[in-house]
Each structure stands twice: as C-alpha cells, then as structure tokens.
Design a protein around this motif. Structure first.
Motif, short mmCIF file in Angstrom:
data_model
loop_
_atom_site.label_atom_id
_atom_site.label_comp_id
_atom_site.label_asym_id
_atom_site.label_seq_id
_atom_site.Cartn_x
_atom_site.Cartn_y
_atom_site.Cartn_z
N MET A 11 3.16 2.48 3.80
CA MET A 11 2.64 1.51 2.88
C MET A 11 3.40 0.21 3.08
O MET A 11 4.61 0.21 3.27
N ALA A 12 2.71 -0.90 3.06
CA ALA A 12 3.32 -2.21 3.28
C ALA A 12 3.27 -3.02 1.98
O ALA A 12 2.31 -2.95 1.22
N PHE A 13 4.31 -3.80 1.78
CA PHE A 13 4.37 -4.68 0.63
C PHE A 13 4.46 -6.11 1.13
O PHE A 13 5.21 -6.41 2.05
N PHE A 14 3.69 -6.99 0.53
CA PHE A 14 3.69 -8.39 0.95
C PHE A 14 4.15 -9.24 -0.21
O PHE A 14 3.72 -9.08 -1.34
N SER A 15 5.04 -10.16 0.10
CA SER A 15 5.55 -11.10 -0.88
C SER A 15 4.78 -12.41 -0.75
O SER A 15 4.70 -12.99 0.32
N LYS A 16 4.22 -12.86 -1.84
CA LYS A 16 3.50 -14.13 -1.82
C LYS A 16 4.46 -15.21 -2.29
O LYS A 16 4.59 -15.46 -3.49
N GLN A 17 5.13 -15.82 -1.33
CA GLN A 17 6.12 -16.84 -1.65
C GLN A 17 5.44 -18.15 -1.96
O GLN A 17 4.46 -18.52 -1.33
N GLN A 18 5.99 -18.86 -2.92
CA GLN A 18 5.49 -20.18 -3.27
C GLN A 18 5.95 -21.17 -2.21
O GLN A 18 7.13 -21.28 -1.95
N GLN A 19 5.02 -21.89 -1.58
CA GLN A 19 5.37 -22.91 -0.61
C GLN A 19 5.44 -24.26 -1.32
O GLN A 19 4.66 -24.53 -2.23
N GLU A 20 6.38 -25.09 -0.86
CA GLU A 20 6.51 -26.42 -1.45
C GLU A 20 5.31 -27.27 -1.04
O GLU A 20 4.88 -27.22 0.10
N PRO A 21 4.78 -28.05 -1.97
CA PRO A 21 3.66 -28.92 -1.62
C PRO A 21 4.12 -30.03 -0.66
O PRO A 21 5.24 -30.51 -0.75
N ILE A 22 3.24 -30.41 0.26
CA ILE A 22 3.56 -31.48 1.20
C ILE A 22 3.40 -32.81 0.48
O ILE A 22 2.35 -33.08 -0.10
#
Length: 61
Positions: free
Chosen positions: A1-12
C-alpha cells in the motif's frame, strides 16, 4: 500500500513584466520583451506588428 503526501506548494509571485503584444485584432500572440531578439519584433503567429505593454505575469528566474 502506498501513501502520498499532498504538500502545499508556495504560490509563484507575479510581477509587472514588459511584453510585446500583437496589435492585430484577430491574433492574441504576445511574448516577453526579455526573450525577443529585435527592438521591434513581428508577431511569430501572424507576422503582424507588435506593440509594447506591461502585464502582470508569474516571475521567471
């Protein structure tokens, strides 16, 4: 089973940028002034005249 982290990216950040915009009413071509090879370029899409203007665009480093 895989877990994915949805990291917040900084806005350009957006900055005021000089661009060349096609003056033809039918064409929506434009290019950043920093990437043009001549002082008064012609439109790469239709070959028409281009006018200088300022747009608020994402910053390119």
């Amino acid at each position: 089973m895989a877990f994915f982290s949805k990291q917040q990216q900084e806005p350009i950040p957006e900055v005021d940028t000089d661009v060349w915009s096609c003056s033809s009413g039918d064409c929506s071509g434009w290019m950043r002034a920093d990437y043009s090879f001549s002082d008064t370029p012609s439109c790469p899409l239709c070959g028409g005249e281009m006018a200088s203007e300022v747009r608020n665009l994402p910053e390119i480093k």
